[in-house]
Motif scaffolding. Structure first.
Motif, PDB file in Angstrom:
ATOM      1  N   ALA A 194       0.829  -1.204   0.000  1.00  9.93           N
ATOM      2  CA  ALA A 194       0.000   0.000   0.000  1.00  9.93           C
ATOM      3  C   ALA A 194       0.869   1.262   0.000  1.00  9.93           C
ATOM      4  O   ALA A 194       0.762   2.102   0.905  1.00  9.93           O
ATOM      5  CB  ALA A 194      -0.935   0.005   1.203  1.00  9.93           C
ATOM      6  N   PRO A 195       1.727   1.428  -1.006  1.00  6.98           N
ATOM      7  CA  PRO A 195       2.556   2.636  -1.026  1.00  6.98           C
ATOM      8  C   PRO A 195       1.750   3.915  -1.204  1.00  6.98           C
ATOM      9  O   PRO A 195       2.235   5.006  -0.874  1.00  6.98           O
ATOM     10  CB  PRO A 195       3.497   2.402  -2.216  1.00  6.98           C
ATOM     11  N   GLY A 241      11.246 -15.281   3.279  1.00  7.88           N
ATOM     12  CA  GLY A 241      10.636 -16.297   2.438  1.00  7.88           C
ATOM     13  C   GLY A 241       9.423 -15.827   1.676  1.00  7.88           C
ATOM     14  O   GLY A 241       8.807 -16.618   0.953  1.00  7.88           O
ATOM     15  N   MET A 242       9.053 -14.555   1.833  1.00 11.94           N
ATOM     16  CA  MET A 242       7.889 -14.009   1.144  1.00 11.94           C
ATOM     17  C   MET A 242       8.255 -12.631   0.599  1.00 11.94           C
ATOM     18  O   MET A 242       9.266 -12.038   0.986  1.00 11.94           O
ATOM     19  CB  MET A 242       6.682 -13.896   2.093  1.00 11.94           C
ATOM     20  N   GLN A 243       7.423 -12.120  -0.275  1.00 11.06           N
ATOM     21  CA  GLN A 243       7.671 -10.790  -0.828  1.00 11.06           C
ATOM     22  C   GLN A 243       7.535  -9.724   0.254  1.00 11.06           C
ATOM     23  O   GLN A 243       6.593  -9.742   1.046  1.00 11.06           O
ATOM     24  CB  GLN A 243       6.681 -10.496  -1.963  1.00 11.06           C
ATOM     25  N   ASP A 244       8.497  -8.802   0.293  1.00 14.59           N
ATOM     26  CA  ASP A 244       8.414  -7.685   1.232  1.00 14.59           C
ATOM     27  C   ASP A 244       7.177  -6.841   0.938  1.00 14.59           C
ATOM     28  O   ASP A 244       6.662  -6.810  -0.194  1.00 14.59           O
ATOM     29  CB  ASP A 244       9.660  -6.803   1.122  1.00 14.59           C
ATOM     30  N   ILE A 245       6.693  -6.152   1.964  1.00 14.72           N
ATOM     31  CA  ILE A 245       5.564  -5.235   1.822  1.00 14.72           C
ATOM     32  C   ILE A 245       6.099  -3.802   1.828  1.00 14.72           C
ATOM     33  O   ILE A 245       6.944  -3.444   2.646  1.00 14.72           O
ATOM     34  CB  ILE A 245       4.558  -5.415   2.981  1.00 14.72           C
ATOM     35  N   VAL A 246       5.609  -2.997   0.906  1.00 11.99           N
ATOM     36  CA  VAL A 246       5.921  -1.566   0.882  1.00 11.99           C
ATOM     37  C   VAL A 246       4.626  -0.817   1.168  1.00 11.99           C
ATOM     38  O   VAL A 246       3.621  -1.023   0.478  1.00 11.99           O
ATOM     39  CB  VAL A 246       6.483  -1.135  -0.485  1.00 11.99           C
ATOM     40  N   TYR A 247       4.648   0.025   2.195  1.00 10.77           N
ATOM     41  CA  TYR A 247       3.424   0.780   2.501  1.00 10.77           C
ATOM     42  C   TYR A 247       3.773   2.136   3.093  1.00 10.77           C
ATOM     43  O   TYR A 247       4.859   2.352   3.634  1.00 10.77           O
ATOM     44  CB  TYR A 247       2.516  -0.006   3.450  1.00 10.77           C
ATOM     45  N   THR A 248       2.821   3.059   2.967  1.00 15.40           N
ATOM     46  CA  THR A 248       2.940   4.379   3.577  1.00 15.40           C
ATOM     47  C   THR A 248       1.925   4.453   4.707  1.00 15.40           C
ATOM     48  O   THR A 248       0.720   4.278   4.468  1.00 15.40           O
ATOM     49  CB  THR A 248       2.675   5.498   2.550  1.00 15.40           C
TER      50      THR A 248
END
Length: 251
Positions: free
Chosen positions: A126-127, A238-245
């Motif tokens: 949720a960037p 082991g999973m995709q990183d989360i990018v959020y603001t």
């Protein structure tokens, strides 16, 4: 008697991301005007007619569509993404504003779609979770000096920035120049998301830090999202990183 003119967006390219409302407009129309690859995304019936043109012919495309609609046809102008975001809705409105009086009598229906930045953002988290803006790096319709001023203002204001039209064969230098400018205003670790063809079979999503962001990863099918100083990356082994603001930003 005037007909109807739909202006639609096909979304990022995955047929599942076209809205039911848009699909109904496609079914209702008989004449289709748009950039060839966008029109090709539609499965047209034998009684539906394709009028494809080059991607720099927006005003002439809009005029041809309005001429057909004013003659009574049910017309569909096709964009990728959302038709109101750097796409054909503005060109159609401009043609109506400057064209013959009868074009103002055409029933105009502009339908929203999923634009590239929304599809790319959904792939990583949720960037766009707080204030953001969109800027086209193309200088075909505005001087590069305006692009630079807007990039600087957005960075100073703490906005997440979604970049459209980041590069092309005619202007391969602009994204690197934008990164150079933004590095003077944003933390080196600010996440930069390169989202190419989100939702399509050739999708590629890459996240880098601004200090190392490689402009060579982008092409015209890429939307680039640059975080704000508040944007975070959440590591998940082991999973995709989360990018959020974060939703809350202290003053």
């Amino acid at each position: 008697m005037s007909g109807r003119l739909y202006v639609i967006g096909t979304g990022p390219g995955n047929p599942d991301q076209m809205t039911p409302e848009t699909c109904r407009a496609v079914s209702d129309s008989t004449e289709f005007f748009g950039y060839g690859p966008y029109v090709d995304r539609l499965e047209l019936r034998p009684d539906q007619h394709r009028h494809a043109s080059d991607n720099r012919e927006e005003l002439s495309r809009a005029a041809a569509a309005l001429k057909a609609a004013s003659a009574g046809a049910v017309v569909c102008v096709v964009s990728g993404g959302d038709p109101g975001v750097f796409a054909m809705a503005a060109a159609v409105c401009e043609a109506i504003d400057t064209g013959p009086a009868q074009w103002r009598e055409v029933e105009l229906v502009i339908l929203p779609g999923i634009t590239a930045m929304l599809a790319v953002a959904a792939r990583v988290g949720a960037p766009l979770g707080h204030d953001f803006c969109t800027i086209s790096l193309s200088d075909n319709l505005k001087p590069w000096e305006i692009v630079e001023r807007r990039l600087e203002a957005a960075a100073r204001g703490g906005f997440v920035i979604a970049l459209y039209n980041p590069t092309s064969k005619a202007r391969p230098w602009q994204l690197a120049k934008a990164f150079e400018l933004l590095r003077t205003h944003l933390p080196a670790t600010t996440p930069v998301i390169f989202g190419r063809a989100a939702g399509r079979p050739d999708e590629r999503i890459v996240v880098q830090e601004l200090q190392n962001a490689d402009a060579g990863l982008a092409d015209m099918a890429t939307c680039v999202i640059i975080g704000s100083p508040a944007t975070k990356v959440v590591a998940r082994p082991g999973m995709q990183d989360i990018v959020y603001t974060p939703r809350f930003i202290a003053g």
